[in-house]
Design an enzyme around this catalytic site. Structure first.
Site, PDB file in Angstrom:
ATOM      1  N   LYS A 171       8.141  39.552  -1.270  1.00  0.00           N
ATOM      2  CA  LYS A 171       6.736  39.708  -1.639  1.00  0.00           C
ATOM      3  C   LYS A 171       6.165  41.012  -1.084  1.00  0.00           C
ATOM      4  O   LYS A 171       6.843  41.741  -0.361  1.00  0.00           O
ATOM      5  CB  LYS A 171       5.935  38.519  -1.106  1.00  0.00           C
ATOM      6  CG  LYS A 171       6.473  37.175  -1.615  1.00  0.00           C
ATOM      7  CD  LYS A 171       5.463  36.076  -1.419  1.00  0.00           C
ATOM      8  CE  LYS A 171       6.019  34.779  -1.995  1.00  0.00           C
ATOM      9  NZ  LYS A 171       4.996  33.735  -2.068  1.00  0.00           N
TER      10      LYS A 171
ATOM     11  N   ARG B 215       0.815  -1.227   0.000  1.00  0.00           N
ATOM     12  CA  ARG B 215       0.000   0.000   0.000  1.00  0.00           C
ATOM     13  C   ARG B 215       0.850   1.279   0.000  1.00  0.00           C
ATOM     14  O   ARG B 215       0.567   2.223  -0.725  1.00  0.00           O
ATOM     15  CB  ARG B 215      -0.902  -0.024   1.242  1.00  0.00           C
ATOM     16  CG  ARG B 215      -1.939   1.078   1.308  1.00  0.00           C
ATOM     17  CD  ARG B 215      -3.096   0.891   0.334  1.00  0.00           C
ATOM     18  NE  ARG B 215      -2.884   1.634  -0.892  1.00  0.00           N
ATOM     19  CZ  ARG B 215      -3.191   1.193  -2.099  1.00  0.00           C
ATOM     20  NH1 ARG B 215      -3.750   0.007  -2.262  1.00  0.00           N
ATOM     21  NH2 ARG B 215      -2.961   1.926  -3.159  1.00  0.00           N
TER      22      ARG B 215
ATOM     23  N   GLU C 157       8.548  39.960  -6.245  1.00  0.00           N
ATOM     24  CA  GLU C 157       7.210  39.716  -6.793  1.00  0.00           C
ATOM     25  C   GLU C 157       6.539  41.059  -7.059  1.00  0.00           C
ATOM     26  O   GLU C 157       6.499  41.907  -6.170  1.00  0.00           O
ATOM     27  CB  GLU C 157       6.429  38.917  -5.743  1.00  0.00           C
ATOM     28  CG  GLU C 157       5.051  38.471  -6.174  1.00  0.00           C
ATOM     29  CD  GLU C 157       4.310  37.793  -5.025  1.00  0.00           C
ATOM     30  OE1 GLU C 157       4.731  36.699  -4.592  1.00  0.00           O
ATOM     31  OE2 GLU C 157       3.325  38.365  -4.542  1.00  0.00           O
TER      32      GLU C 157
ATOM     33  N   ASP D 279       3.142  38.502 -10.828  1.00  0.00           N
ATOM     34  CA  ASP D 279       2.180  37.684 -10.118  1.00  0.00           C
ATOM     35  C   ASP D 279       0.754  38.016 -10.497  1.00  0.00           C
ATOM     36  O   ASP D 279       0.314  39.154 -10.355  1.00  0.00           O
ATOM     37  CB  ASP D 279       2.368  37.884  -8.597  1.00  0.00           C
ATOM     38  CG  ASP D 279       1.554  36.877  -7.810  1.00  0.00           C
ATOM     39  OD1 ASP D 279       1.530  35.683  -8.207  1.00  0.00           O
ATOM     40  OD2 ASP D 279       0.942  37.264  -6.799  1.00  0.00           O
TER      41      ASP D 279
ATOM     42  N   LYS E 114       3.898  24.962  -2.822  1.00  0.00           N
ATOM     43  CA  LYS E 114       2.555  24.454  -2.481  1.00  0.00           C
ATOM     44  C   LYS E 114       2.523  22.926  -2.587  1.00  0.00           C
ATOM     45  O   LYS E 114       1.855  22.356  -3.458  1.00  0.00           O
ATOM     46  CB  LYS E 114       1.511  25.097  -3.396  1.00  0.00           C
ATOM     47  CG  LYS E 114       1.465  26.611  -3.225  1.00  0.00           C
ATOM     48  CD  LYS E 114       0.378  27.271  -4.057  1.00  0.00           C
ATOM     49  CE  LYS E 114       0.323  28.774  -3.759  1.00  0.00           C
ATOM     50  NZ  LYS E 114      -0.706  29.469  -4.548  1.00  0.00           N
TER      51      LYS E 114
END
Lengths: 293, 293, 293, 293, 293, 293
Positions: free
Chosen positions: B169, B102, B199, B220, B137
């Site tokens: 940022k 598994r 950014e 962005d 992410k």
């Protein structure tokens, strides 16, 4: 919150590990630019419609980075959110907010994605007594979180792992030399508090499972009419047996399977293929404070 | 294979942890039914079309459970598989095969899903010089694996975490009191081997970043024409600057963005929303052997 | 032997920890007096009559200290030993033999003590279908080993811990507001692969457990005639229910309880009050060898 | 209480490990039946006569599960308890009480058993200057706790392990090529803050130990008159030497050995064969409270 | 202070490990002689002239042993101390003070030694724009602390390790088959946020590095006039390139090298050969208090 | 070599930790430029005159990175090396060589520095019976290694830490209320295998220590004539007592102190202020091989 009563599932370890994975030996950008002791406020915002799941873990992530951060939940797990909804307000040390942000969001987005997909399955069988349950097809290392998200979405959990339930599959049966023998062995060796579930793929196996005295029968990858027939065969002989349907069941087919009268439908996709929900953190810098202490 | 040269990324720790998560203190079903020393052969089979990724980790998972298992890779990472393809053959102790199954599959299905989605993005910009890159992410705890899958799918990796790259940022800029000041601080405090990425969200900020001397500019969430304009402004002034486009860029839009002349397009969905590939293990029990030793 | 298939119960960790507890940062006596590369032979000898248990763990202890030691088992777990019996022969690096000795013996003496006491209980109910089972009253940290020794002595294991079985006691019932309600809650919340056991202390509670639909009934601290009566009541209504007797049952009473027709008798003393068996290591120094390699 | 000053012996690690051993990934029964935030009171009660030992560890166990639990000790370590005595009162979150119960009791029962047996030995030599001391024959992993219980029972501790004392046994002597040579080597290599103890089995070895300049002589497995004679021989030559008697000394023989004039009598049974004391937890559920916070 | 925001560099783990290294399973002297609950005051005193570094880690060491200790810093990191200066006052549990003393002093003495040596180098180049930077020649396990001390002394840090910067040395170039090829490979494979530094040993290599497009050039082990020449060659072609001088540069030579116009001078001796500063703890015992709680 | 018999001092843990400290999640430069499976040869070379110490740890470091590397020691610990001497030859996977290099050298340079300084002290007292011993003034985390280097340089070790020896200092005496009382308490509470050392600072305290029955007397920070006088006082009364001199003793004073007739001279500088020896690794790339297996 670090007492064992709150962390016997080692969730803190997973979150801390994820924080180290991201932060390593320091957030270079933040520690270069943001002064020590600078404080800010921030909000978590839904950028989509979804079912929220994982907010306590997001909160815990911020607290693990800095226990002095204030976290005010505006929504709660299970809430149906609309795009733009404010999920939580957080405030405190700016550096800490920025260091925790990504991990908190990554967890929240993934769990909300799972809860949302689960909820769609649950809605599809609304009014029926069937339960939507998860599987062991989870992301390595975060099973506890993903099974939690399934419950938030209205689903139920199957066994957690190999250690807390007996589920006999074709391979076990083949090696044992027959379904009956496999059930007998499990009954003898597993402790007396465990039921015996058997996976079957056709009516012949259903009958073998019935005569072997299985407590639960899983109908694996059967077409809808096969499920119908199997349920009838089982219910006639042993109305008390629990029946589970399994195997790549799609959202569009789930109500049909449910109507056949099974007790449980298990869905791997809940945890392995749910797209992430979209959530972001927006900051509102406030003024500098004199000292953290 | 456990030498640090092969495991400085702690992949063994992740796999072992996932195995304990699943097996806990024992596979009750298997240890009740499968005799000690029973041996079998098994195959991993594709049940879908996809790009394979993670096979070395699947092999490692089986070996961690039992180093005596034989694992023969039939396909390799990066292969385009058709439904029904045999991926690998494994043989040895039956109990070990079942205990590893598994976790090996969960990892393989997830990574192949990521490679497959990445590959679709890469194909969409074929012939252009742009690179498809990932983001932070990722699923908590398995970033190393997910970034590996992106490379297998033909993508490139962005910085690994907060510790090996400077990315300024809006929040950093706001606190610093201006983009120029933020870049200056980063240049002073971060060590001299790091570039400074900023950014920006519109042309005004592009211009600020240019005059602040940023090494890399990330556009962005800009619309396609915004990207076009920004690229022109930047290229005219500083042809050597690296330009990255970012922000929820869909498969259908990626080639348009690419054509604008950016160097990199970063896509969060590669790692947070790729559906799992479908893979299963089929066993062919062979006969019992006398003794494991 | 360190593959996870052989150590999913973390026994290596327990043994290594015990070795560090004893050796700390070095065996001063041995390293001062015994030259490097000196080799010896040794034997483990029974100094009493007992049932042997734990030999694989004793072997593993020596191997963890020095994988080059040769360990030849003369007896095997479950053997009935007479005083003077040679249990195993070990040879190799003298320093390693002396460093491993105490921990290996401590484990072997304790487990053999448990197996011996268990065996006496099992002998007392010979010919009856009842099983002697253990409890959770084990020494902190070595439950796996102690439950293993119970099996070697001919006993069976109850659930391992709180996580793999449902056992409803008086406190649960009191809080739930009734036995029936407690069973219902457990049925709803615990996953479907688990049976529900209820602890009762008199006939009234036996009847409540029966109507609540318990799968297993534990008769706690009942006198022999109470057990007799309870068994009759249960068997008449629900012949399929599993009956367990529990509560300070002495060796001299166990056959009487067994004759009443219970399925299981659980005994805490097996693991909390078994005196250690007496075992020692005798060395026969052999000559110095040139080099360890 | 988690400061290193209070935990340099890693007792918290042992207790937490034991809690995980028992609780695994959750107390299914309790979490199914007991509502969150329910609170109760409970008492620990002696069900036998014994010397209490381990109460601070029992308290610590409850606090590790939930630091919000209130623990009020009624008795203290070293108290002689009569059957029925209330040892402590605990109150707070019901789930936490139930999760901690078994581990707290297992430790308390074992340590009280050791203190009680030690106390019987100590009483047997009352009025004499001899000290009853323990050995390294302890349960793997819990030596610190067991040696603590010996002190509570009125005994003294021998060296903790191989790292904090020199004790030369027959095997060391045989390999060194003589007792004198072994003592000389130990004196050279071990640091200057350590004394040298030598184990001897007859008068001839006693004399060798004396001329080798041993600081301490252990009379191993000698009959009473052998001990008498040895003590005389030693005292005549070197009145300052410490004399220890050792080797399966029974409760009924200990005063005779003591009268011979030895300084220390070491007894393995204190830690390896003490039967557990009988202690239980009784709960008195109180009403539900609104919120844990 | 244990929040991850304060310990992402695992300094606590290093300090706790060092405490266990020293204390093992107990401070025998202190626990034998100092009564529980005895409290004292103590001062840390400079016994030499030096730059103070590491005071927060010394404080943290005391707090890790006993969070109830009071620590009042009188001086701060970076202070120039004269012999006899009081650095800090500490008070509380006497046992804890004595257990923490050595580790706290060992760290403080080492870090102050490094800061003091760094400061001497920094003073030598006062008025010039060059930065004194450290290397990876640090003591295994305490790099974070040593690099911190360099900053306190007025120096700057080079990359932390192999993972956060690209530095191409002769071996890399040899294997790659040329400096240009090595730079090209690094540019392709390393992520886009990293600059490329190349180590060169003569003017020929300087020229190769220039045409390969290196971002930073390290002049390794060049004599002063070689450095002068190299700087001229580089500045003429690429004024924006960062130039580092390296290789056994002595205190007496550093200003000459600096005057040549390099941007950075890296010095291994800062961390590998700084003699320790001399600091001691003096105690002023106060009276016994009733209870620690 | 990872058997506990070879690593009860956790040296592997220290080396692995140091490797992760340096390598983090990868050697970017090497993995970008050096092809997989490339092999090379390398030599470790002395760039100074010094006493070699730590070669087994350097070898172990390379093996921990890649157990397939071949390491051939040319010199051995304790060798007096001249500048240019080849210390060892290493060959195998180029990437592994480069990843291990810095940590292996950092350890080797530090330990050789310590052995070299120790050796200078030992040479200064050549012909006298005094032993040069170390202190607890070691670098946090690497005490085992540093004490090893002292032995290689011809010195001896004092107690390892607070847990394996009793050393009574002024603070203990002050709290106890007198030197005699402190010695008496230590004698009572510490186990019988430990001697009692007392630190004294003048003749008055020497006399107190003598009448208190101390086993060892440490003369702390006494001038040479004080040492002379103290030795005479002690030898006259108790010739068997061990005398240690301590306190900032410089290389130029050590023979004078030794001549006074002390048994031991302890020197903190051995471990806290030894400059590193200079050692480097030179590589000789060989050709590519087909496969690592």
């Amino acid at each position: 919150m670090t007492d064992l009563a709150n962390d016997y599932t080692h969730t803190d370890a997973v979150l801390v590990n994820a924080l180290y994975e991201d932060i390593g030996n320091g957030d270079i950008t933040t520690s270069s630019i943001i002064p020590e002791n600078h404080v800010s406020g921030a909000v978590l915002i839904a950028k989509d419609n979804f079912i929220l799941a994982g907010l306590p873990f997001a909160e815990r992530t911020f607290k693990l980075v800095n226990s002095g951060l204030r976290f005010q939940a505006i929504k709660r797990d299970g809430s149906r959110l609309r795009k733009g909804a404010v999920i939580a307000k957080i405030s405190g040390d700016t550096r800490s907010l920025l260091m925790a942000e990504r991990v908190a969001l990554n967890m929240l987005q993934r769990l909300s994605g799972i809860a949302t997909l689960t909820h769609r399955f649950v809605e599809s069988v609304k009014g029926l007594t069937v339960k939507i349950v998860d599987t062991r097809k989870t992301t390595p290392g975060v099973r506890f979180f993903e099974k939690y998200a399934v419950r938030i979405g209205g689903g139920y959990n199957h066994r957690y792992g190999l250690f807390d339930g007996v589920l006999i599959k074709d391979n076990h049966i083949a090696v044992a030399g027959g379904l009956g023998k496999a059930v007998r062995l499990a009954r003898l060796k597993a402790h007396h508090l465990l039921k015996i579930e058997v996976e079957v793929k056709d009516i012949m196996e259903v009958k073998e499972a019935l005569s072997a005295g299985a407590d639960i029968i899983m109908l694996d990858n059967m077409p809808v009419d096969g499920v119908n027939k199997a349920v009838n065969v089982i219910r006639r002989k042993r109305p008390d047996i629990i029946i589970e349907a399994s195997g790549n069941i799609k959202l569009e087919d789930v109500s049909l399977i449910a109507t056949a009268g099974v007790d449980l439908i298990s869905i791997g996709a809940l945890t392995h293929s749910a797209p992430a929900a979209d959530i972001s953190m927006k900051m509102a810098p406030s003024e500098k404070v004199e000292s953290r202490e």
